[in-house]
Design a protein around this motif. Sequence first.
Motif, PDB file in Angstrom:
ATOM      1  N   GLU A 235       0.836  -1.211   0.000  1.00 37.51           N
ATOM      2  CA  GLU A 235       0.000   0.000   0.000  1.00 37.51           C
ATOM      3  C   GLU A 235       0.867   1.255   0.000  1.00 37.51           C
ATOM      4  O   GLU A 235       0.566   2.236  -0.668  1.00 37.51           O
ATOM      5  CB  GLU A 235      -0.896   0.026   1.244  1.00 37.51           C
ATOM      6  N   ARG A 236       1.947   1.180   0.768  1.00 34.32           N
ATOM      7  CA  ARG A 236       2.809   2.355   0.862  1.00 34.32           C
ATOM      8  C   ARG A 236       3.502   2.645  -0.464  1.00 34.32           C
ATOM      9  O   ARG A 236       3.644   3.806  -0.860  1.00 34.32           O
ATOM     10  CB  ARG A 236       3.835   2.151   1.980  1.00 34.32           C
ATOM     11  N   ILE A 237       3.929   1.575  -1.136  1.00 28.21           N
ATOM     12  CA  ILE A 237       4.577   1.782  -2.433  1.00 28.21           C
ATOM     13  C   ILE A 237       3.565   2.324  -3.429  1.00 28.21           C
ATOM     14  O   ILE A 237       3.864   3.230  -4.220  1.00 28.21           O
ATOM     15  CB  ILE A 237       5.222   0.468  -2.937  1.00 28.21           C
ATOM     16  N   ALA A 238       2.312   1.817  -3.345  1.00 30.70           N
ATOM     17  CA  ALA A 238       1.266   2.312  -4.242  1.00 30.70           C
ATOM     18  C   ALA A 238       1.037   3.802  -3.999  1.00 30.70           C
ATOM     19  O   ALA A 238       0.929   4.588  -4.951  1.00 30.70           O
ATOM     20  CB  ALA A 238      -0.030   1.539  -4.021  1.00 30.70           C
ATOM     21  N   ASN A 239       0.974   4.205  -2.728  1.00 29.21           N
ATOM     22  CA  ASN A 239       0.812   5.619  -2.399  1.00 29.21           C
ATOM     23  C   ASN A 239       1.949   6.458  -2.964  1.00 29.21           C
ATOM     24  O   ASN A 239       1.732   7.514  -3.538  1.00 29.21           O
ATOM     25  CB  ASN A 239       0.788   5.816  -0.880  1.00 29.21           C
ATOM     26  N   LEU A 240       3.158   5.930  -2.778  1.00 28.55           N
ATOM     27  CA  LEU A 240       4.360   6.621  -3.230  1.00 28.55           C
ATOM     28  C   LEU A 240       4.291   6.894  -4.726  1.00 28.55           C
ATOM     29  O   LEU A 240       4.553   7.998  -5.198  1.00 28.55           O
ATOM     30  CB  LEU A 240       5.565   5.743  -2.902  1.00 28.55           C
ATOM     31  N   ARG A 241       3.888   5.869  -5.468  1.00 27.84           N
ATOM     32  CA  ARG A 241       3.846   6.017  -6.924  1.00 27.84           C
ATOM     33  C   ARG A 241       2.702   6.922  -7.349  1.00 27.84           C
ATOM     34  O   ARG A 241       2.826   7.680  -8.308  1.00 27.84           O
ATOM     35  CB  ARG A 241       3.720   4.647  -7.582  1.00 27.84           C
ATOM     36  N   ALA A 242       1.585   6.840  -6.622  1.00 26.57           N
ATOM     37  CA  ALA A 242       0.465   7.725  -6.943  1.00 26.57           C
ATOM     38  C   ALA A 242       0.890   9.179  -6.745  1.00 26.57           C
ATOM     39  O   ALA A 242       0.554  10.051  -7.556  1.00 26.57           O
ATOM     40  CB  ALA A 242      -0.734   7.405  -6.059  1.00 26.57           C
ATOM     41  N   ILE A 243       1.647   9.432  -5.684  1.00 29.99           N
ATOM     42  CA  ILE A 243       2.123  10.784  -5.398  1.00 29.99           C
ATOM     43  C   ILE A 243       3.057  11.237  -6.526  1.00 29.99           C
ATOM     44  O   ILE A 243       2.954  12.367  -7.005  1.00 29.99           O
ATOM     45  CB  ILE A 243       2.906  10.798  -4.060  1.00 29.99           C
ATOM     46  N   ALA A 244       3.936  10.322  -6.959  1.00 31.55           N
ATOM     47  CA  ALA A 244       4.886  10.671  -8.016  1.00 31.55           C
ATOM     48  C   ALA A 244       4.143  11.035  -9.295  1.00 31.55           C
ATOM     49  O   ALA A 244       4.478  12.009  -9.970  1.00 31.55           O
ATOM     50  CB  ALA A 244       5.838   9.515  -8.257  1.00 31.55           C
ATOM     51  N   THR A 245       3.091  10.250  -9.616  1.00 35.58           N
ATOM     52  CA  THR A 245       2.320  10.509 -10.823  1.00 35.58           C
ATOM     53  C   THR A 245       1.640  11.870 -10.741  1.00 35.58           C
ATOM     54  O   THR A 245       1.586  12.627 -11.704  1.00 35.58           O
ATOM     55  CB  THR A 245       1.234   9.423 -10.986  1.00 35.58           C
ATOM     56  N   LEU A 246       1.108  12.155  -9.549  1.00 36.10           N
ATOM     57  CA  LEU A 246       0.387  13.406  -9.328  1.00 36.10           C
ATOM     58  C   LEU A 246       1.283  14.615  -9.557  1.00 36.10           C
ATOM     59  O   LEU A 246       0.872  15.606 -10.161  1.00 36.10           O
ATOM     60  CB  LEU A 246      -0.100  13.406  -7.875  1.00 36.10           C
ATOM     61  N   ALA A 247       2.525  14.513  -9.086  1.00 37.59           N
ATOM     62  CA  ALA A 247       3.400  15.684  -9.111  1.00 37.59           C
ATOM     63  C   ALA A 247       4.203  15.779 -10.400  1.00 37.59           C
ATOM     64  O   ALA A 247       4.859  16.780 -10.647  1.00 37.59           O
ATOM     65  CB  ALA A 247       4.334  15.645  -7.918  1.00 37.59           C
TER      66      ALA A 247
ATOM     67  N   VAL B 161      -4.327  12.416  -3.669  1.00 38.00           N
ATOM     68  CA  VAL B 161      -4.142  11.066  -3.164  1.00 38.00           C
ATOM     69  C   VAL B 161      -4.535  11.124  -1.704  1.00 38.00           C
ATOM     70  O   VAL B 161      -3.933  11.865  -0.929  1.00 38.00           O
ATOM     71  CB  VAL B 161      -2.679  10.623  -3.272  1.00 38.00           C
ATOM     72  N   PHE B 162      -5.557  10.414  -1.350  1.00 39.81           N
ATOM     73  CA  PHE B 162      -6.018  10.523   0.024  1.00 39.81           C
ATOM     74  C   PHE B 162      -5.438   9.405   0.867  1.00 39.81           C
ATOM     75  O   PHE B 162      -5.688   8.236   0.616  1.00 39.81           O
ATOM     76  CB  PHE B 162      -7.545  10.490   0.070  1.00 39.81           C
ATOM     77  N   ILE B 163      -4.637   9.782   1.845  1.00 42.74           N
ATOM     78  CA  ILE B 163      -4.058   8.794   2.736  1.00 42.74           C
ATOM     79  C   ILE B 163      -4.641   9.025   4.126  1.00 42.74           C
ATOM     80  O   ILE B 163      -4.339  10.030   4.763  1.00 42.74           O
ATOM     81  CB  ILE B 163      -2.531   8.909   2.774  1.00 42.74           C
ATOM     82  N   PRO B 164      -5.509   8.129   4.582  1.00 45.81           N
ATOM     83  CA  PRO B 164      -6.124   8.329   5.895  1.00 45.81           C
ATOM     84  C   PRO B 164      -5.056   8.444   6.968  1.00 45.81           C
ATOM     85  O   PRO B 164      -4.088   7.692   6.967  1.00 45.81           O
ATOM     86  CB  PRO B 164      -6.964   7.073   6.096  1.00 45.81           C
ATOM     87  N   SER B 165      -5.204   9.397   7.850  1.00 46.58           N
ATOM     88  CA  SER B 165      -4.202   9.580   8.887  1.00 46.58           C
ATOM     89  C   SER B 165      -4.729   9.049  10.218  1.00 46.58           C
ATOM     90  O   SER B 165      -5.764   8.387  10.274  1.00 46.58           O
ATOM     91  CB  SER B 165      -3.846  11.058   8.986  1.00 46.58           C
ATOM     92  N   LEU B 166      -4.014   9.359  11.280  1.00 44.43           N
ATOM     93  CA  LEU B 166      -4.356   8.802  12.589  1.00 44.43           C
ATOM     94  C   LEU B 166      -5.780   9.128  13.011  1.00 44.43           C
ATOM     95  O   LEU B 166      -6.480   8.307  13.584  1.00 44.43           O
ATOM     96  CB  LEU B 166      -3.390   9.354  13.642  1.00 44.43           C
ATOM     97  N   CYS B 167      -6.207  10.377  12.744  1.00 44.34           N
ATOM     98  CA  CYS B 167      -7.495  10.800  13.289  1.00 44.34           C
ATOM     99  C   CYS B 167      -8.627  10.656  12.287  1.00 44.34           C
ATOM    100  O   CYS B 167      -9.758  11.005  12.573  1.00 44.34           O
ATOM    101  CB  CYS B 167      -7.405  12.242  13.777  1.00 44.34           C
TER     102      CYS B 167
END
Lengths: 461, 101
Positions: A125-137, A281-287
């Motif tokens: 999941e973390r790698i997927a997030n990372l790549r989604a962020i890269a694509t976005l930027a 890219v929405f990454i749910p946080s602690l709260c």
Amino acid sequence: MCSRNDNEDGSESYMEAKSKPLWSSTCQKCSGHNPVIQILQIKHAYCKNCFVTHVNHKFRSTLGKSKMMRPSDVVLAAFSGSLKSHAMLHLLHAGLSEKSHKRFLFKVQFIYVDEGAVLGLSLAERIANLRAIATLAEQYGFSGHFTSLACLFDSSGPRCFPLNKNSSLTAENSLENELQLLFQNIVSLTAKEDMLKQLRKQLLLLAAKELCCGKVFMAHTSTDLAIQILTDVSLGRGSLMHHDVTFCDFRDKDIKILRPLLELSSKEVAFYSVYHKLDNVFIPSLCTKMASDSSIHNLSKQFVMDLMENFPSTVSTVFRTGEKLGSTSSPDNSEEDDNSCIICQARLEVNLSPCTSAQATEFSRLISSLGPLGFDSKTLSSISGSNGAESCCSGSASNCCCNSNQDSPSLSDIMECCCYGCRLILHDLKSVSSLSERILEQVRRRKSLNSMRDSIKDFLL
Amino acid sequence: MTDGLQVTLEFGGGAELLFGNIKKHEVTLPVDDTPWTIRSLLTWMKDNLLKERPELFIQGDTVRPGILVLVNDADWELLGELDYKIESKDTILFISTLHGG
């Protein structure tokens, strides 16, 4: 009777909730188009074009007014993939483009901080997030980096890695475990959030140093900062608040943290990103998805948002008030770094006047922990001379605590190196040893320095 | 063509999390005697679309403070908020500003 709100007959009156203004059918600025958004404490209705110009102008004027940006600057923009940070990148990109009227001359890089280990995400999941962020930027062409929170526990080695669509994350297991253990050991959600915020900030500062960037941009809006003000006050960080909520945080000697979005509200930023079709890219946080009473931060958020419904000036009132509140203590003149909190790098109040609320709290805690029978005449003398009381070197110096450097420092040792707000985090920590080695090391160094100072102070003129 | 009211519901800024993590829903609202308003749409969404934690989206009869509503890219506050009469092919976007900091 002294209050402005009192009526002459003695009855109190409250501020009235907002009344619905009547809308003109055209934009109040250009009177040409249909209005699409109401802003500025809902008194003005703007059309799409005027609104976008307005946001751009606010962003540029915030940077311009500060007179802090130099053409040679390299800026590190913190990019989490959220709407706000995406809007910030978009605004920066627009300002840097050739066709912009007064082009920004500084250079921009961005960084993504991977917090997946704390949030309990799997590596995939973390790698997927990372790549989604890269694509976005990618569309902006800024040079991108990423780092992981666990890198904070690594005393050597690089912390930042280049970010592109094929970037991959390798989880350093020992460090990840250390990080997870730390967060498992923190009992309350409030302390967890506060700790995460401090760690994130520390990591951004370290990353900026590594990448030779003199300034870090964070995408806090005025709404966020109003919430932050109330949270800070509730968490005992009131005296440090002006660092957290003004344009520039200069606690670090080399690197400044700037908040270029602080003149814009969350609503304006959200509309800006809708009109520019900015994805996030929405990454749910602690709260995320927590009840509103689960943490102090969530509670203040709820409070501000609820008030905004009927009193649209809430955010600007809180925010402008917070901006004016500074600490009364003299500006930072000590160059020694053993005078700052080891967790948040705020300056410690060393020479407290004899009667402070911090001491009252300390006293009350001491009495409560002693119980009814533990209190005697010696109790008070030990706090009045708080520094001198712990003369551990008086006996045989060979097996004294200040020589045994490898011992892990006790809770009270660490507390002494922390500001009041960070002490509250430590109170919610089950075991001190899960703090990062870097922090413990600093505590040991300061402790031995202090004891050295104590032992030689009689010989100094 | 069905004879219901066709609208597009979009979610952003984290609000999609409460709706099965899908950002775009094409829905057909059933025919009703009274015209559809945002007020009645919210009730319908609560019963038909909302997957979890309704209190995080709806408070009383309106959306939770901090969630912005845009009808065809325009602020709903300019359109009469809850009383806006929904028309066919409207796009209604719910965007949460509550996340992050």
